[in-house]
Design an enzyme around this catalytic site. Structure first.
Site, PDB file in Angstrom:
ATOM      1  N   HIS A  96       0.830  -1.205   0.000  1.00 47.74           N
ATOM      2  CA  HIS A  96       0.000   0.000   0.000  1.00 47.74           C
ATOM      3  C   HIS A  96       0.865   1.257   0.000  1.00 47.74           C
ATOM      4  CE1 HIS A  96      -3.283   2.776   1.113  1.00 47.74           C
ATOM      5  NE2 HIS A  96      -2.380   3.316   1.931  1.00 47.74           N
ATOM      6  N   GLU A  97       1.867   1.295   0.868  1.00 47.10           N
ATOM      7  CA  GLU A  97       2.730   2.476   0.937  1.00 47.10           C
ATOM      8  C   GLU A  97       3.512   2.651  -0.360  1.00 47.10           C
ATOM      9  OE1 GLU A  97       2.135   4.555   3.083  1.00 47.10           O
ATOM     10  OE2 GLU A  97       1.015   3.289   4.476  1.00 47.10           O
ATOM     11  N   HIS A 104       3.138   8.908  -6.881  1.00 45.58           N
ATOM     12  CA  HIS A 104       4.053  10.046  -6.982  1.00 45.58           C
ATOM     13  C   HIS A 104       4.840  10.000  -8.285  1.00 45.58           C
ATOM     14  CE1 HIS A 104       7.423  12.603  -4.936  1.00 45.58           C
ATOM     15  NE2 HIS A 104       6.701  13.291  -5.794  1.00 45.58           N
TER      16      HIS A 104
END
Length: 231
Positions: A96-97, A104
């Site tokens: 998820h991170e 980004h």
């Protein structure tokens, strides 16, 4: 005022229930060990590599549920448990991170919008209620319009923070979708492991929904208090 306290109490209770459920889910899926034997850190590094991202570091951070992606220094920060452990919960959080890192790298519009709002939200979240309460008190004491406009300024700042909460929702859901798609497409997890990762991320996302609804309810209440005072 009593209505406000009842509202805040109800939201706090609901938030606690969701948070408790989330913790129990992560505890459950922390016992589902990965067949591939990879740690959260290794999962994160592989996902970044598979997306061609070479300028993001995966690092360990202290605390529990402190996992986050920092776009300023391009780091995926994983809590010690997630970084080191080799289970479905750790895989879900790590992926998820990394989903945020992929956002980004690909200039995901909602993430860009959220990042631009951060400086103003840092100010608004600490000042809004002080301005609202101060404005209402000043309005009662002075019987003038000054307090009203002070309270309106606070309401605008609170609206910014509320908007931020709702902008966060597509960012978080998209990161989870990216994570789950990668885990599935790369056959990183067994069906049982994948089901656990999916369930854990769903409950994590619900904490953001509760936060957004709580912010909206508070905004509506104070708007009613301020705008109603002019009638």
């Amino acid at each position: 005022m009593y209505t406000y306290y009842i509202l805040i109490g109800a939201i706090a209770l609901f938030s606690w229930m969701v948070s408790s459920r989330l913790k129990s889910k992560f505890a459950k899926y922390s016992k589902v060990h990965l067949r591939n034997g990879m740690s959260g850190a290794e999962i994160a590094e592989k996902m970044l590599h598979d997306h061609g991202i070479t300028d993001v570091r995966v690092i360990s951070t202290s605390g529990s549920l402190t996992d986050h992606y920092n776009p300023q220094n391009k780091t995926v920060n994983l809590s010690e448990a997630v970084y080191n452990q080799r289970n479905a919960a750790a895989a879900a959080v790590a992926a998820h991170e990394c989903g945020h890192a992929v956002q980004h790298a690909q200039a995901y519009s909602w993430l860009q919008m959220r990042s631009k709002m951060v400086p103003m939200v840092n100010i608004s979240s600490s000042l809004s209620q002080w301005l609202i309460m101060g404005g209402l008190i000043l309005g009662i004491a002075s019987k003038s319009g000054i307090g009203y406009y002070v309270a309106i300024a606070g309401l605008i700042l609170m609206a910014v923070a509320t908007a931020f909460s709702f902008v966060t929702l597509p960012v978080e859901y998209d990161a989870s979708n990216r994570a789950l798609a990668w885990l599935k497409n790369k056959n990183m997890l067994s069906q049982q492991e994948y089901t656990g990762a999916e369930d854990a991320l769903k409950w994590a996302a619900r904490t953001y929904v509760v936060a957004a609804l709580g912010a909206l309810a508070s905004l509506i209440y104070w708007a009613w208090q301020i705008l109603g005072s002019r009638n």
